[in-house]
Design an enzyme around this catalytic site. Structure first.
Site, PDB file in Angstrom:
ATOM      1  CD1 TRP A 194       3.355   6.347   2.186  1.00 38.67           C
ATOM      2  CD2 TRP A 194       1.930   4.888   1.291  1.00 38.67           C
ATOM      3  NE1 TRP A 194       2.592   7.026   1.261  1.00 38.67           N
ATOM      4  CE2 TRP A 194       1.705   6.140   0.696  1.00 38.67           C
ATOM      5  CE3 TRP A 194       1.155   3.809   0.867  1.00 38.67           C
ATOM      6  CZ2 TRP A 194       0.736   6.348  -0.280  1.00 38.67           C
ATOM      7  CZ3 TRP A 194       0.187   4.001  -0.106  1.00 38.67           C
ATOM      8  CH2 TRP A 194      -0.015   5.258  -0.660  1.00 38.67           C
ATOM      9  CE  LYS A 195      -3.075  -2.098   3.240  1.00 41.29           C
ATOM     10  NZ  LYS A 195      -4.218  -1.574   2.459  1.00 41.29           N
ATOM     11  NE  ARG A 200       1.146  -4.781   2.683  1.00 44.74           N
ATOM     12  CZ  ARG A 200       0.015  -5.416   2.954  1.00 44.74           C
ATOM     13  NH1 ARG A 200      -1.096  -5.073   2.357  1.00 44.74           N
ATOM     14  NH2 ARG A 200       0.000  -6.397   3.837  1.00 44.74           N
ATOM     15  CG  HIS A 250     -16.495  -4.742 -12.828  1.00 43.00           C
ATOM     16  ND1 HIS A 250     -17.373  -3.690 -12.775  1.00 43.00           N
ATOM     17  CD2 HIS A 250     -15.420  -4.367 -12.087  1.00 43.00           C
ATOM     18  CE1 HIS A 250     -16.853  -2.727 -12.026  1.00 43.00           C
ATOM     19  NE2 HIS A 250     -15.679  -3.112 -11.611  1.00 43.00           N
ATOM     20  CG  HIS A 299     -12.558   2.853  -4.782  1.00 42.65           C
ATOM     21  ND1 HIS A 299     -13.401   2.539  -5.832  1.00 42.65           N
ATOM     22  CD2 HIS A 299     -11.593   1.912  -4.786  1.00 42.65           C
ATOM     23  CE1 HIS A 299     -12.946   1.476  -6.451  1.00 42.65           C
ATOM     24  NE2 HIS A 299     -11.852   1.079  -5.838  1.00 42.65           N
TER      25      HIS A 299
END
Length: 756
Positions: A20-21, A18, A638, A691
């Site tokens: 990139w993250k 990861r 949800h 978000h």
């Protein structure tokens, strides 16, 4: 073309660990600047291309890399910028990430699921826009690969029909008008790629797997005829995936040099046998599953390819995955803790490319290496036959699973038990997972701290946040889920029948990556999973604390289940296991239990004719898990980031007492569904977007709530964020919730004053 080629349709962006993250989030925090970010991204991009070259892939995709999302990339390339962000330089990263994540005075663009996957794309907004080509991204990436690695790549472009169909902001009868606006820009992109020397260009049109109207399919025919009339020098492969192409007999007549079909998820072998395939076109055979992680039976796949060769031109086949490998982890080589039998049965992105190369080689010539690979793959998948879980079901299925009382009757029991105010406030479940929470969990997993120390830390975080929630004066609290890594992986760790990986990450949305568990045996509940943490939280407060579970449909859809297994049987196994957890929570005194199903809409087949069976199975599984509770136990669920208006009846059929649905990014569009339907149960429409790092104002929240109350009765309405809060920091979370509770109280007082 006179030879069989190997190809890839897209490669995971995130890196083996990861990288990139981490780089993107470092940029967001201000730890690195834009130049440093772009340098790190280029390094990763070239690393990914080099690996594919070393694996022997003939047609290597370029332009599939993204800093966030490929639909967002396409929109910005065409200067399709939402009006609220036009004060930015559209070529600057500040504009790019503002659209994706929002900013102080502007909400982010809507985000929803990419067809029936767990990947989320940013929805382009077309209203008031005059498109122009700001950047030919495909050309930039093509030239980079050629100059840096001497790779003559295959540029990847989202097709015009798919792009406009997935966008918003125009009336249905304006589809052709918008495609016409974009068509010259697509032609310019292709002209420039041709001039640069690109031989093949992949144009992705997965929308062709959906039920297009006659008007739409005629538009497809006209668009590709115009491209053929106006562009020369490049060979276009029209790429489809995820489902059988509708109007197949017309699609194969389009004036393109190749057509890519999914032979894993569609019924293309039947269709191609019925209608044939043009001998003057290359057939991209999507034969290796790009959405799952299990090794292919290479001998079986080879036999399928031989069947296809008898119908299509055997010299114009392109062997490839069924879709982009964006949906699977990078490599299994880092997995050192998995059962060797399970690991040997896995195939992540790199391993899938090896499978593709083996099959390509086999079609050219059979040799000892190929035969060895065939034998090895057969042995690797044999362990599936050593288990009876394909036909095994732990209990008989209750076909008529349902609550004893209808909603309006059991609601009276729940009101008496819970004594909640008008417009009750709550959150969706998870609370901020700080760096300290993540580091402590990592230390515990590595054995650097004891189980007791770890549990004491989890309890301290839970206690601290119960007190914060009480201070905020929320009506229904949550324990925060500090012990959980991910809403599906956590249950994969606790339920018998699953295995979990260390590095099996895939991108879900933005920089958010998830680690789907592997389903490797019968799913069974062995002991309580969540009771200890939730009852501890409940012991700290007089307010109700929700039990938090992930539902059976979501656990199934967000796990890697072998394609040989009957999915609905597995789904029912999960449901029956969760039922035991639901009843354990109820027995422990938990009166509100939330069983989340964010993936219910996502799992829908693209072909609407297949929807009824899927819906029947989903509703049955949810009811199996939730229908045996007492009248006074309130069941919540949800759902988020999908188009729910068209499945309203299914949501109602779940018979949950309270549903919460994301509406903030879609700007309340789902409210229109409730204007035309008489929904009786209770509902929370997410009033702000979690978000985005921006904090919603009190006035904004009041406006969102009032808009909903124009349609939904105030007696039915709950106030909550649109999703879990684990990705937000503590300061943002508290500030946003303060405003949310204040807005609810203000409207509550106003409503009560009207009654007086």
């Amino acid at each position: 073309m006179t030879t069989i080629l190997s190809s890839n349709l897209g490669y995971p962006r995130i890196g083996e660990k990861r990288q990139w993250k981490r780089a993107i989030e470092a940029f967001w925090r201000g730890d690195i600047n834009a130049t440093c970010l772009q340098e790190q991204m280029k390094s990763l991009r070239l690393h990914n291309l080099k690996k594919q070259k070393e694996l022997g892939i003939d047609l290597i995709p370029v332009g599939d890399f993204s800093l966030y999302d490929h639909l967002l990339d396409t929109a910005i390339s065409f200067n399709i910028i939402p009006e609220r962000f036009t004060h930015h330089d559209p070529t600057d990263l500040s504009c790019y990430f503002a659209i994706a994540r929002g900013e102080k005075n502007a909400v982010a663009a809507e985000m929803t699921k990419w067809f029936n996957t767990n990947y989320h794309y940013i929805v382009p907004e077309l209203q008031g826009t005059e498109p122009s080509l700001l950047e030919n991204r495909a050309l930039s990436y093509y030239e980079e690969a050629k100059e840096e690695l001497n790779i003559d790549g295959k540029p990847v472009i989202v097709g015009p029909i798919t792009f406009v169909k997935l966008a918003k902001g125009y009336h249905e009868n304006e589809l052709e008008n918008w495609v016409n606006k974009l068509l010259p820009l697509y032609e310019q992109i292709l002209h420039e790629l041709s001039a640069a020397g690109a031989e093949w260009v992949q144009i992705d049109e997965p929308i062709l797997g959906t039920n297009l109207s006659e008007t739409e399919i005629k538009l497809v025919e006209r668009v590709y005829q115009m491209i053929d009339d106006h562009v020369s020098g490049v060979q276009i492969i029209l790429q489809t995936y995820f489902e059988t192409v509708q109007h197949y007999h017309r699609i194969i007549k389009l004036p393109v040099k190749g057509i890519g079909l999914d032979f894993v998820h569609g019924e293309h072998i039947d269709v191609i046998n019925k209608f044939g395939f043009p001998t003057d076109k290359a057939l991209g055979v999507g034969i290796i599953n790009g959405r799952n992680v299990w090794r292919a039976d290479l001998e079986d796949k080879y036999q399928l390819l031989e069947t296809i060769q008898r119908v299509a031109n055997p010299e114009t086949l392109i062997i490839q995955p069924s879709c982009s490998l964006l949906h699977v982890p990078v490599t299994k080589e880092l997995e050192e803790k998995l059962d060797p039998l399970v690991k040997n049965g896995l195939s992540f992105a790199d391993e899938k490319l090896k499978e593709i190369q083996t099959l390509t080689t086999a079609l050219h010539e059979e040799n000892d290496a190929v035969q060895h690979a065939f034998t090895e793959s057969k042995e690797a998948i044999n362990y599936l036959d050593q288990s009876d879980y394909r036909s095994h079901l732990t209990e008989s299925i209750r076909k008529d699973a349902k609550r004893e009382l209808p909603f309006l009757e059991r609601k009276k029991y729940q009101q008496k038990k819970l004594q909640l105010p008008l417009l009750p406030t709550t959150t969706i479940g998870s609370l901020p997972q700080t760096l300290e929470v993540k580091q402590t969990r990592t230390k515990w997993r590595k054995g650097e701290i004891s189980e007791q120390v770890y549990n004491e830390f989890i309890e301290s975080e839970t206690k601290r946040w119960i007190h914060i929630q009480e201070k905020l004066d929320l009506d229904v609290l949550v324990h925060g889920e500090f012990e959980r890594t991910d809403m599906v992986e956590y249950f994969g760790e606790k339920l018998k029948g699953f295995a979990v990986t260390e590095f099996g990450w895939v991108q879900s949305y933005g920089s958010r990556c998830v680690k789907p568990p592997l389903l490797v045996g019968n799913v069974e509940w062995e002991k309580a999973i969540t009771v200890k943490e939730i009852t501890y939280a409940q012991s700290l407060t007089n307010k109700p604390v929700k039990g938090m579970l992930t539902g059976p449909v979501t656990i199934l859809n967000w796990s890697f289940v072998h394609e040989q297994l009957p999915r609905f049987t597995v789904q029912n196994q999960i449901a029956l296991a969760l039922e035991k957890e639901v009843l354990a929570l109820e027995k422990a005194g938990i009166s509100i239990i939330q069983v989340d199903e964010p993936a219910l809409r996502e799992g829908l087949p693209l072909n609407r004719l297949k929807w009824p069976n899927y819906f029947d199975a989903a509703v049955q599984a949810f009811k199996l898990a939730t229908s045996t509770v007492k009248h006074e136990t309130q069941i919540h669920t949800h759902m988020c980031y999908s188009e729910f208006g068209e499945i309203y009846e299914v949501i109602d059929d779940l018979d949950a007492d309270v549903i919460s649905i994301e509406t903030s990014r879609s700007h309340g569009e789902i409210i229109e569904t409730f204007e035309t339907n008489d929904y009786k149960k209770e509902i929370g429409l997410g009033v702000y977007d979690i978000h985005s790092p921006r904090i919603p104002t009190l006035q904004e929240l009041e406006m969102n709530i009032k808009r909903a109350l124009e349609t939904i009765d105030i007696e039915q309405f709950w106030i909550n964020p649109d999703c879990g809060l684990k990705t937000r920091n503590e300061e943002e979370t508290i500030a946003a919730l303060e405003n949310m509770v204040a807005a609810a109280k203000k409207l509550r007082v106003h409503q009560l004053s009207l009654k007086v």
